[in-house]
Design a protein around this motif. Structure first.
Motif, PDB file in Angstrom:
ATOM      1  N   LYS A  10       2.292  12.399   1.358  1.00  0.00           N
ATOM      2  CA  LYS A  10       1.362  11.438   1.975  1.00  0.00           C
ATOM      3  C   LYS A  10       2.071  10.086   2.181  1.00  0.00           C
ATOM      4  O   LYS A  10       1.904   9.431   3.214  1.00  0.00           O
ATOM      5  N   ALA A  11       2.876   9.713   1.191  1.00  0.00           N
ATOM      6  CA  ALA A  11       3.582   8.425   1.283  1.00  0.00           C
ATOM      7  C   ALA A  11       4.524   8.433   2.494  1.00  0.00           C
ATOM      8  O   ALA A  11       4.594   7.450   3.244  1.00  0.00           O
ATOM      9  N   GLU A  12       5.222   9.527   2.709  1.00  0.00           N
ATOM     10  CA  GLU A  12       6.147   9.628   3.843  1.00  0.00           C
ATOM     11  C   GLU A  12       5.389   9.578   5.166  1.00  0.00           C
ATOM     12  O   GLU A  12       5.806   8.934   6.127  1.00  0.00           O
ATOM     13  N   GLU A  59       2.451   8.223   5.715  1.00  0.00           N
ATOM     14  CA  GLU A  59       1.917   6.868   5.932  1.00  0.00           C
ATOM     15  C   GLU A  59       3.034   5.909   6.335  1.00  0.00           C
ATOM     16  O   GLU A  59       2.836   5.024   7.165  1.00  0.00           O
ATOM     17  N   TYR A  60       4.190   6.085   5.738  1.00  0.00           N
ATOM     18  CA  TYR A  60       5.333   5.251   6.097  1.00  0.00           C
ATOM     19  C   TYR A  60       5.694   5.472   7.575  1.00  0.00           C
ATOM     20  O   TYR A  60       5.969   4.529   8.318  1.00  0.00           O
ATOM     21  N   ASP A  89       1.305  10.460  -3.939  1.00  0.00           N
ATOM     22  CA  ASP A  89       1.766  11.729  -3.381  1.00  0.00           C
ATOM     23  C   ASP A  89       2.920  11.493  -2.398  1.00  0.00           C
ATOM     24  O   ASP A  89       2.783  10.737  -1.437  1.00  0.00           O
ATOM     25  N   LYS A  90       4.041  12.161  -2.650  1.00  0.00           N
ATOM     26  CA  LYS A  90       5.255  11.897  -1.877  1.00  0.00           C
ATOM     27  C   LYS A  90       5.086  12.211  -0.385  1.00  0.00           C
ATOM     28  O   LYS A  90       5.511  11.451   0.480  1.00  0.00           O
ATOM     29  N   TYR A  93       0.861  -1.196   0.000  1.00  0.00           N
ATOM     30  CA  TYR A  93       0.000   0.000   0.000  1.00  0.00           C
ATOM     31  C   TYR A  93       0.898   1.247   0.000  1.00  0.00           C
ATOM     32  O   TYR A  93       0.656   2.217  -0.711  1.00  0.00           O
ATOM     33  N   LEU A  94       1.963   1.184   0.789  1.00  0.00           N
ATOM     34  CA  LEU A  94       2.877   2.335   0.877  1.00  0.00           C
ATOM     35  C   LEU A  94       3.538   2.601  -0.468  1.00  0.00           C
ATOM     36  O   LEU A  94       3.823   3.741  -0.822  1.00  0.00           O
ATOM     37  N   LEU A  95       3.782   1.534  -1.219  1.00  0.00           N
ATOM     38  CA  LEU A  95       4.439   1.692  -2.531  1.00  0.00           C
ATOM     39  C   LEU A  95       3.501   2.310  -3.563  1.00  0.00           C
ATOM     40  O   LEU A  95       3.953   2.823  -4.583  1.00  0.00           O
ATOM     41  N   ARG A  96       2.218   2.224  -3.305  1.00  0.00           N
ATOM     42  CA  ARG A  96       1.247   2.693  -4.315  1.00  0.00           C
ATOM     43  C   ARG A  96       0.776   4.123  -4.090  1.00  0.00           C
ATOM     44  O   ARG A  96       0.020   4.655  -4.887  1.00  0.00           O
ATOM     45  N   ILE A  97       1.185   4.776  -2.997  1.00  0.00           N
ATOM     46  CA  ILE A  97       0.695   6.135  -2.736  1.00  0.00           C
ATOM     47  C   ILE A  97       1.432   7.112  -3.662  1.00  0.00           C
ATOM     48  O   ILE A  97       2.654   7.245  -3.570  1.00  0.00           O
TER      49      ILE A  97
END
Ligand code: URA
Length: 327
Positions: free
Chosen positions: A304-306, A308-309, A301-302, A295-299
């Motif tokens: 948002k991805a950070e 969520e990570y 927006d950078k 899921y983290l790989l598919r976000i």
């Protein structure tokens, strides 16, 4: 009323022969009494009744392999009603073969639980848990408990020591895991490894597994596209992960994503509402839920991805802390 006299409690061959003859003659379950007695002549032993009428010429039927596996395993359970329950299910499955995959059916669900119980009890008693895990791995290589084995390259079993205090549970092997035969070695595995490192968890000290042990995909040209497992695949694979859990008995298990959480908790949950706190499990151990690394790989927006990570790492840290407290 038809009375069947099985040779003994383990007379599966006798049950099978009698059940087949009765089913071919369309005898309903309520007209059959199953007994365990001397004799061994199915319909002529002490207390046994007349044999069912001969089936019409050429009458035959077959049932899915999954039924026979379930029947043989459930037969080992001491429940005295197992003979009639299995006969009832046989008739159901003969009429509708996919009924064997209907995990919502109380009969399928009860018999599946009965099939597992003797296994789990035997494993609990084993002192050599790592050897037992190694035996399971060998046995699982031939798994045909659900149809996913047909297209997958191989069974991808869990990995780690029986002494692991933290279990990490994913959904199912992906493309690379299917080829390598090991869980979480592809892109999602790299993301998981990064999160584990940042949370201070040594992967070598964990037990990493999946709810489903075969890769489910759809072939599109040269590409194999991941497909979510169905509840029936998760339930069929409970056979394996229930045994893994009894052997490892990790104080804390982290379910990575919705399918793993479903398998671990036995119900569907919303990750956002369940994550970040311990969840008591039926086996007396503790579960944690977080997002799946893919899921983290598919976000896209950078930022948002950070973000969520970061939450993912916090969840892993929480689980690590609890595993230490409970050790
Ligand atoms: N995704 C999973 O859920 N498990 C793996 O092993 C790899 C990818």
């Amino acid at each position: 009323m038809y009375r069947v006299a099985l040779k003994n409690e383990d007379d599966f061959a006798g049950w099978r022969k009698a059940a087949r003859a009765l089913a071919l003659a369309d005898i309903p379950p309520e007209q059959v009494e199953w007994q365990v007695g001397e004799g061994g002549d199915l319909f002529a032993g002490e207390g046994a009744g007349a044999a069912p009428p001969d089936p019409p010429e050429g009458a035959e039927f077959s049932v899915p392999r999954q039924f026979m596996t379930l029947a043989e395993d459930a037969f080992a359970h001491p429940d005295k009603h197992r003979f009639e329950m299995l006969y009832e299910l046989l008739l159901k499955v003969r009429a509708t073969p996919r009924a064997i995959m209907d995990v919502g059916d109380p009969l399928v669900s009860r018999l599946s639980a009965m099939a597992l119980e003797p296994r789990l009890e035997a494993l609990e008693k084993r002192n050599d848990k790592d050897a037992a895990l190694a035996e399971l791995i060998v046995e699982a290589k031939d798994c045909k408990r659900c149809p996913l084995y047909k297209d997958a390259t191989q069974t991808v079993f869990g990995e780690g020591a029986a002494s692991a205090r933290l279990m990490l549970m994913g959904e199912q092997p992906g493309d690379q895991e299917d080829l390598a035969g090991r869980p979480f070695v592809g892109p999602a595995g790299q993301m998981l490894d990064r999160g584990l490192r940042e949370a201070g968890i040594d992967r070598a000290e964990t037990y990493v597994t999946n709810a489903v042990k075969h890769f489910r995909f759809e072939q599109r040209g040269p590409r194999r596209i991941h497909q979510k497992p169905d509840t029936s695949h998760i339930e069929a694979c409970r056979w394996w992960f229930a045994q893994e859990r009894v052997l490892v008995r990790p104080p804390v298990t982290v379910a990575l994503g919705g399918s793993a959480a479903h398998a671990l908790l036995g119900r569907k949950v919303t990750i956002g509402r369940t994550r970040g706190e311990p969840i008591p499990l039926k086996d007396g151990l503790e579960g944690w839920v977080t997002v799946h690394p893919s899921y983290l790989l598919r976000i896209p927006d950078k930022t948002k991805a950070e973000e969520e990570y970061g939450r993912f790492v916090e969840d892993l840290k929480g689980a690590r802390k609890r595993a230490k407290e409970l050790a």
